[in-house]
Design a protein around this motif. Sequence first.
Motif, PDB file in Angstrom:
ATOM      1  N   TRP A 246       0.819  -1.212   0.000  1.00 51.84           N
ATOM      2  CA  TRP A 246       0.000   0.000   0.000  1.00 51.84           C
ATOM      3  C   TRP A 246       0.854   1.264   0.000  1.00 51.84           C
ATOM      4  CZ3 TRP A 246       0.395  -3.709   3.659  1.00 51.84           C
ATOM      5  CH2 TRP A 246       0.926  -3.375   4.905  1.00 51.84           C
TER       6      TRP A 246
ATOM      7  N   HIS B  39      -2.090  -6.592   1.466  1.00 55.81           N
ATOM      8  CA  HIS B  39      -3.236  -6.149   2.259  1.00 55.81           C
ATOM      9  C   HIS B  39      -4.499  -6.567   1.516  1.00 55.81           C
ATOM     10  CE1 HIS B  39      -5.029  -3.847   5.436  1.00 55.81           C
ATOM     11  NE2 HIS B  39      -3.856  -3.343   5.793  1.00 55.81           N
TER      12      HIS B  39
ATOM     13  N   TRP C  58      -7.157  -4.949  -0.676  1.00 63.11           N
ATOM     14  CA  TRP C  58      -6.483  -3.999  -1.560  1.00 63.11           C
ATOM     15  C   TRP C  58      -5.652  -4.721  -2.622  1.00 63.11           C
ATOM     16  CZ3 TRP C  58      -4.150  -0.735   3.023  1.00 63.11           C
ATOM     17  CH2 TRP C  58      -5.193  -0.083   3.689  1.00 63.11           C
TER      18      TRP C  58
ATOM     19  N   ASN D 181      -2.013  -8.939   5.438  1.00 65.45           N
ATOM     20  CA  ASN D 181      -2.742  -8.058   6.346  1.00 65.45           C
ATOM     21  C   ASN D 181      -4.237  -8.199   6.115  1.00 65.45           C
ATOM     22  OD1 ASN D 181      -0.822  -5.657   7.668  1.00 65.45           O
ATOM     23  ND2 ASN D 181       0.051  -6.665   5.880  1.00 65.45           N
TER      24      ASN D 181
ATOM     25  N   PHE E 245     -11.861  -3.079   8.521  1.00 71.93           N
ATOM     26  CA  PHE E 245     -12.099  -1.690   8.934  1.00 71.93           C
ATOM     27  C   PHE E 245     -12.672  -0.819   7.827  1.00 71.93           C
ATOM     28  CE2 PHE E 245      -7.540  -2.296   7.984  1.00 71.93           C
ATOM     29  CZ  PHE E 245      -7.286  -1.328   7.020  1.00 71.93           C
TER      30      PHE E 245
ATOM     31  N   LYS F  40      -1.088 -10.874   9.615  1.00 79.06           N
ATOM     32  CA  LYS F  40      -0.963  -9.654  10.425  1.00 79.06           C
ATOM     33  C   LYS F  40      -2.342  -9.075  10.686  1.00 79.06           C
ATOM     34  CE  LYS F  40       1.359  -5.186  10.431  1.00 79.06           C
ATOM     35  NZ  LYS F  40       0.878  -4.376   9.278  1.00 79.06           N
TER      36      LYS F  40
ATOM     37  N   TRP G 125      -4.602  -6.239  12.468  1.00 75.62           N
ATOM     38  CA  TRP G 125      -4.854  -4.965  13.140  1.00 75.62           C
ATOM     39  C   TRP G 125      -6.354  -4.705  13.090  1.00 75.62           C
ATOM     40  CZ3 TRP G 125      -6.853  -0.298  10.957  1.00 75.62           C
ATOM     41  CH2 TRP G 125      -7.050   0.693  11.930  1.00 75.62           C
TER      42      TRP G 125
ATOM     43  N   GLU H 226      -1.317  -6.595  16.038  1.00 76.34           N
ATOM     44  CA  GLU H 226      -0.874  -5.205  16.124  1.00 76.34           C
ATOM     45  C   GLU H 226      -1.776  -4.411  17.062  1.00 76.34           C
ATOM     46  OE1 GLU H 226       0.178  -1.583  12.926  1.00 76.34           O
ATOM     47  OE2 GLU H 226      -0.613  -3.517  12.266  1.00 76.34           O
TER      48      GLU H 226
ATOM     49  N   ASP I 278       4.082  -1.227  15.944  1.00 75.15           N
ATOM     50  CA  ASP I 278       4.053  -0.172  14.926  1.00 75.15           C
ATOM     51  C   ASP I 278       4.510   1.106  15.620  1.00 75.15           C
ATOM     52  OD1 ASP I 278       1.944   0.724  12.196  1.00 75.15           O
ATOM     53  OD2 ASP I 278       3.096   2.148  13.431  1.00 75.15           O
TER      54      ASP I 278
ATOM     55  N   HIS J 268       2.069   3.961  16.823  1.00 74.15           N
ATOM     56  CA  HIS J 268       0.836   3.579  17.523  1.00 74.15           C
ATOM     57  C   HIS J 268       0.875   3.770  19.037  1.00 74.15           C
ATOM     58  CE1 HIS J 268      -0.930   0.912  14.078  1.00 74.15           C
ATOM     59  NE2 HIS J 268      -0.674   2.158  13.704  1.00 74.15           N
TER      60      HIS J 268
ATOM     61  N   ASP K 104       6.324  -2.548  12.460  1.00 74.46           N
ATOM     62  CA  ASP K 104       5.825  -1.691  11.386  1.00 74.46           C
ATOM     63  C   ASP K 104       6.564  -0.380  11.569  1.00 74.46           C
ATOM     64  OD1 ASP K 104       2.245  -2.259  10.725  1.00 74.46           O
ATOM     65  OD2 ASP K 104       4.055  -3.304  10.073  1.00 74.46           O
TER      66      ASP K 104
ATOM     67  N   ASP L 293      -0.562   8.925  14.392  1.00 70.49           N
ATOM     68  CA  ASP L 293      -0.177   7.853  13.460  1.00 70.49           C
ATOM     69  C   ASP L 293       0.084   8.467  12.087  1.00 70.49           C
ATOM     70  OD1 ASP L 293      -1.706   4.791  12.210  1.00 70.49           O
ATOM     71  OD2 ASP L 293       0.390   5.379  12.492  1.00 70.49           O
TER      72      ASP L 293
HETATM   73  C1  LRH Z   1      -3.192   0.667  11.061  1.00 68.27           C
HETATM   74  C2  LRH Z   1      -1.997   0.128  10.303  1.00 68.27           C
HETATM   75  C3  LRH Z   1      -2.032  -1.351  10.043  1.00 68.27           C
HETATM   76  C4  LRH Z   1      -2.391  -1.497   8.601  1.00 68.27           C
HETATM   77  C5  LRH Z   1      -2.709  -0.133   8.166  1.00 68.27           C
HETATM   78  C6  LRH Z   1      -2.368   0.160   6.747  1.00 68.27           C
HETATM   79  O1  LRH Z   1      -3.001   2.025  11.369  1.00 68.27           O
HETATM   80  O2  LRH Z   1      -0.838   0.513  10.965  1.00 68.27           O
HETATM   81  O3  LRH Z   1      -0.757  -1.920  10.187  1.00 68.27           O
HETATM   82  O4  LRH Z   1      -3.376  -2.376   8.358  1.00 68.27           O
HETATM   83  O5  LRH Z   1      -2.001   0.712   9.026  1.00 68.27           O
END
Ligand code: LRH
Length: 388
Positions: free
Chosen positions: A21, A65, A68, A92, A96, A137, A139, A179, A214, A217, A241, A249
């Motif tokens: 990404w 991801h 995506w 990933n 969300f 992964k 999150w 994460e 990360d 975070h 991360d 962030d």
């Molecule tokens: C959430 C995050 C996570 C990913 C996204 C792109 O803030 O750090 O690692 O899914 O960014």
Amino acid sequence: MTDLSAVKAVLRTQAIETPSWGYGNSGTRFKVFAQPGVPRDAFEKLDDAAAVHAFTGVAPRVSLHIPWDAVDDYAALRRYAEDRGLELGAVNSNTFQDDDYRIGSVCHPDRAVRRKALAHLLECVDIMDATGSRDLKLWFADGTNYPGQDDITARQDRLGEALAEVYARLRDDQRMVLEYKLFEPAFYTTDVPDWGTSYAHCLRLGPKARVVVDTGHHAPGTNIEFIVAFLLREDRLGAFDFNSRFYADDDLMAGSADPFQLFRILHEVAKNDGFRPERQVAFMLDQCHNIEAKIPAVIRSVMNVQEATAKALLVDLDALRAAQREGDVLAANAVLMDAYHTDVRPLLRELREEQGLAPDPVAAYRRSGGQERITAERVGGLQAGWGA
Ligand code: LRH
Ligand code: MN
């Protein structure tokens, strides 16, 4: 005195995983800026990742991801990567960006929504089977915005239930890395807000579950290297991360906002043998290049991690431990600062030349005309982005 050939040996085998990404369009809630030459699909993202690896020599893996990077044939994507000297890294999940997840995904009060989120997580493990990825992964944006909105404990129960089902699905050569993030998009509670929550869930799950740190975070002022040292001691540090931030962030280029913090973090890694392959720590970038050209930004970020790593490996650990044993505060601090203030760029230029690479990857990429070529070639079609 630190043995330079030993330092070079670690630097030569360094593997920094770049985020698919990071090559696509990204932005903030105010605007996602489109840039010329941005990839239109996962294959073109791999082309850009291959360019980063070609110029740096230490970026052989790409994180995916889902959705995506969704494709019809993940085995074909894997072959495409391997044909370009790349490996597909962490997969990933994404729970969300669906309207059903407004008040949560695996922590949602409605069981049907939780099942939908779980199905996506299990689909990601199916994808790992095809891509050969080791890490799932996770999150979760899950959380609440107002006191009383939902029950904190009940949400932890729901989270634990979903994680256990995913854990049971993992093969022995697969892991889940969980994460944490202090806040955003939720602004009152986040269901995995800090390292302790992630660590506690990982302990309950088993040895195939580890924590992702990360660097963007944490609450301002958090001593991230303490968390890293602690998790390494517990053998529960799964991945980084890397990015950097001035405020929240921000997902800026690793090492750009606080290179000293990146050095302190990698010093804890070096001192605790965290660079040894058998420790299985994944070093990943998680960044968004909202206004800057994407490929040179990733190249620069990889170089920033290399420089911080080289400085960390140059710390004279014998002198440091001697000063610490004697309680010589200033001497101990001076040992670390000497390493940090060492200009490691000549050493890295030399290493790249020994690897048959140009000493300055950013300048070499600019000279290559790669940016102009993809800008000319990638006309039409839908540019890849967050799809937010
Ligand atoms: C959430 C995050 C996570 C990913 C996204 C792109 O803030 O750090 O690692 O899914 O960014
Ligand atoms: Mn991240």
